[in-house]
Scaffold this motif. Structure first.
Motif, PDB file in Angstrom:
ATOM      1  N   MET A  16       0.755  -0.571  -2.680  1.00 10.28           N
ATOM      2  CA  MET A  16       1.775  -1.390  -2.021  1.00 10.28           C
ATOM      3  C   MET A  16       1.453  -2.877  -2.175  1.00 10.28           C
ATOM      4  SD  MET A  16       2.411   0.764   1.503  1.00 10.28           S
ATOM      5  CE  MET A  16       3.417  -0.530   2.242  1.00 10.28           C
ATOM      6  N   ALA A  17       0.173  -3.213  -2.040  1.00 11.99           N
ATOM      7  CA  ALA A  17      -0.226  -4.616  -2.212  1.00 11.99           C
ATOM      8  C   ALA A  17       0.064  -5.081  -3.634  1.00 11.99           C
ATOM      9  CB  ALA A  17      -1.709  -4.773  -1.889  1.00 11.99           C
TER      10      ALA A  17
ATOM     11  N   THR B  17       6.680   3.234  -6.314  1.00 12.07           N
ATOM     12  CA  THR B  17       6.700   1.822  -6.719  1.00 12.07           C
ATOM     13  C   THR B  17       7.751   1.559  -7.791  1.00 12.07           C
ATOM     14  OG1 THR B  17       5.046   2.065  -8.493  1.00 12.07           O
ATOM     15  CG2 THR B  17       4.221   1.639  -6.260  1.00 12.07           C
TER      16      THR B  17
ATOM     17  N   ALA C  63       0.116  -2.528   3.008  1.00 11.18           N
ATOM     18  CA  ALA C  63      -0.345  -3.593   2.127  1.00 11.18           C
ATOM     19  C   ALA C  63      -1.179  -4.644   2.856  1.00 11.18           C
ATOM     20  CB  ALA C  63       0.857  -4.262   1.452  1.00 11.18           C
TER      21      ALA C  63
ATOM     22  N   ASP D 151      12.855  -1.589   7.814  1.00 11.10           N
ATOM     23  CA  ASP D 151      11.398  -1.609   7.879  1.00 11.10           C
ATOM     24  C   ASP D 151      10.823  -0.297   8.399  1.00 11.10           C
ATOM     25  OD1 ASP D 151      11.303  -4.161   6.914  1.00 11.10           O
ATOM     26  OD2 ASP D 151      11.293  -5.101   8.894  1.00 11.10           O
TER      27      ASP D 151
ATOM     28  N   ALA E 298       2.425  -3.904  -5.584  1.00 10.36           N
ATOM     29  CA  ALA E 298       3.878  -4.015  -5.707  1.00 10.36           C
ATOM     30  C   ALA E 298       4.385  -5.327  -5.121  1.00 10.36           C
ATOM     31  CB  ALA E 298       4.559  -2.831  -5.030  1.00 10.36           C
ATOM     32  N   GLN E 299       3.657  -5.839  -4.129  1.00 10.35           N
ATOM     33  CA  GLN E 299       4.047  -7.095  -3.495  1.00 10.35           C
ATOM     34  C   GLN E 299       3.380  -8.299  -4.146  1.00 10.35           C
ATOM     35  OE1 GLN E 299       3.317  -6.732   0.736  1.00 10.35           O
ATOM     36  NE2 GLN E 299       4.431  -4.789   0.867  1.00 10.35           N
ATOM     37  N   GLY E 300       2.651  -8.073  -5.238  1.00 11.75           N
ATOM     38  CA  GLY E 300       2.023  -9.166  -5.955  1.00 11.75           C
ATOM     39  C   GLY E 300       0.697  -9.615  -5.402  1.00 11.75           C
ATOM     40  N   ALA E 301       0.117  -8.837  -4.481  1.00  9.84           N
ATOM     41  CA  ALA E 301      -1.151  -9.235  -3.865  1.00  9.84           C
ATOM     42  C   ALA E 301      -2.363  -8.728  -4.631  1.00  9.84           C
ATOM     43  CB  ALA E 301      -1.209  -8.719  -2.420  1.00  9.84           C
TER      44      ALA E 301
END
Length: 545
Positions: free
Chosen positions: A145-146, A198, A103, A489, A148-151
């Motif tokens: 992924m970005a 996701t 991300a 991680d 999913a992380q709100g980016a």
């Protein structure tokens, strides 16, 4: 460029501050034209001189060769082969960066996708096409992924998904060479899988509420060409194998070429099968009608007793595993025909087929128990034999064994009406093999089921003779949960006890201790090692008050 790729692999997300300096030169190489030209040659003498020369003339960075083409005349073919090699290097570097950064690539993910989409259609190099497609899959994953992380906002994510998946799908449709074609299918599979990952994991191990996913119409439209390609691949594979078997004059080099051709087809078929499985994961019951009309006619052949090829049989088993697991009630009618094939696979000698078949039986017990019911007794006997076989706990056998263990846990949960003796036998196979470790998703499902069984006071699971195993497994889950929290991680770590399982394990210990005579659970845990006793001690002391 290669140095940037290596550094990004080492730094991961921490490479982000250097993107502004590193990416523009890579994008510039990706965008440059390779200068392909096909034009009339100046004269026949030049053709005679340069016929077949790989580097006949160099002109402004172009490598040229003059060809004499019967019925057409003399033609000069020119292309910048050095730039083609640079483009392939750029594609590989972008693959490494997207894979390592995830991300954190978000500021450049759209530009990276555009650069790779430009190269994935480069007709002059199958190497560039294949490398670009695989890099697009990693770039797609970084973008998802970005999101999913709100980016990334939903609108830009949907457009990004459509552009990247659409571009790779077009490349697949246009491709004629097997190596890049396999890469295109692998990329599509990985993108579908990235969408699936996701989703939020449900208690049964499936996922839902995806951050982004292609529509049912989009995946259905892709299914037909994938299955058509699989059919053609099977035919090419059979033709190649027949030539190999029929010839008694093949030298070692020829035999090696034929074997490699079959292996190439096998890899393509594997990627197609996995891509269709990913479609089932994403759209479940809604996808089953298309699956049944388009894919089952081919993959059903692989499941038939007349199919003696275990590699094809394994592909069929894997795909019907997914259909039963994700297809809901609309797929339960597959079970009757699949169970005998699964049992034959489990009792066979091909290890990959054993593992896939055992997984299928475990999913039948979990998602289609009523369809499995008529065959349950003999299947349970077979799976108990897998667990009890000599060497079943060896590392090489553990994947096969844990599928049988999951079958036992799923059966205990699905068939409370089984006679007490049969439930006790299933529990005696299940509990000693817990906790499971080889497949994180399957392990979490089984560990949730164990906690539920203890909390509900399941007589077969909570029998007095099982107390030492219950204490051990619950303690190991508590210990694993703390370790998973520290190692979370690392994508290679299989998380076998998430926060929900940790809470359920603590509650299960409380329920169990409250139902037993004072000190009984402490006595049952006395034979455990010090780390496990240390996990249990505070809980037992608290519940004893």
């Amino acid at each position: 460029a290669r140095a940037a790729g290596r550094v990004s692999c080492a730094l991961g997300a921490h490479f982000a501050p250097y993107l502004a300096a590193v990416m523009p030169p890579l994008f510039e190489v990706a965008a440059r034209d390779v200068g392909f030209r096909l034009e009339d040659a100046e004269d026949a003498g030049e053709a005679d001189k340069l016929q077949g020369s790989p580097n006949g003339v160099e002109d402004q960075g172009l490598d040229s060769v003059v060809l004499r083409i019967p019925g057409v005349g003399n033609k000069r073919l020119s292309v910048n082969t050095h730039l083609i090699a640079e483009k392939q290097t750029v594609a590989r570097v972008l693959y490494e960066m997207a894979n390592a950064m995830g991300a954190a690539l978000a500021p450049c993910v759209d530009d990276t996708a555009r650069a790779l989409l430009h190269m994935v259609g480069l007709r002059q190099s199958e190497g560039v096409r294949g490398a670009s497609s695989l890099a697009l899959a990693k770039t797609f994953r970084a973008g998802i992924m970005a999101a999913a992380q709100g980016a990334r906002d939903p609108a830009s994510t949907a457009a990004f998904l459509q552009a990247v998946m659409g571009g790779v799908a077009k490349a697949f449709h246009d491709e004629h060479m097997i190596s890049p074609k396999t890469s295109h299918v692998e990329a599509l599979k990985e993108m579908l899988q990235s969408c699936y990952e996701t989703g939020t994991e449900r208690p049964d191990g499936t996922r839902g509420n995806f951050v982004a996913a292609p529509s049912l119409d989009d995946v259905t439209s892709l299914l037909q060409p994938l299955v058509q390609e699989a059919m053609e691949s099977v035919q090419r594979r059979e033709d190649t194998a027949a030539r190999f078997a029929a010839s008694d004059r093949l030298d070692e080099e020829d035999a090696g070429v034929l074997r490699e051709a079959v292996e190439d087809e096998d890899e393509l078929l594997q990627q197609i099968t996995d891509a269709i499985g990913a479609m089932l994961k994403l759209h479940g019951p809604g996808f089953v009608p298309a699956f049944e009309s388009v894919a089952v006619p081919l993959y059903g052949r692989f499941m038939h007793e007349s199919c003696a090829d275990e590699d094809l049989r394994r592909l069929g088993v894997c795909l019907f595993d997914d259909a039963i697991e994700f297809g809901g009630e609309t797929a339960q009618h597959f079970v009757e025909a699949c169970v005998p094939v699964f049992v034959a696979g489990v009792t066979g000698t091909d290890r990959l087929l054993q593992q896939a078949s055992g997984y299928g039986l475990a999913q039948c017990a979990a998602f289609a128990p009523q369809a499995l019911w008529p065959a349950l007794p003999p299947v349970a006997t077979v799976m108990a034999g897998v667990i009890q076989a000599e060497g079943s706990a060896d590392e090489d056998n553990l994947g096969i064994t844990e599928n049988a263990v999951a079958f036992m846990g799923n059966s205990l949960a699905a068939f409370p009406e089984l006679p007490a003796e049969q439930r006790a036998a299933a529990a005696s196979c299940w509990l000693p093999m817990l906790p499971m470790r080889t497949d994180g998703t399957m392990a979490r499902v089984q560990h949730r089921k164990l906690c539920d069984a203890v909390a509900s006071g399941d007589a077969a699971v909570c029998a007095e003779g099982n107390l030492p195993n219950l204490a051990r497994v619950l303690a190991e889950l508590l210990l694993a949960g703390r370790r998973d929290g520290r190692a979370g991680d690392d994508e290679d770590d299989e998380v076998i006890a998430d926060e929900g399982i940790l809470a359920a394990a603590r509650a299960a210990l409380g329920h169990l201790n409250a139902r037993l005579p004072p000190g009984a659970l402490a006595a049952a845990s006395a034979g455990l090692g010090e780390p496990l006793r240390a996990e249990l001690a505070p809980l037992l002391a608290h519940t004893a008050l």
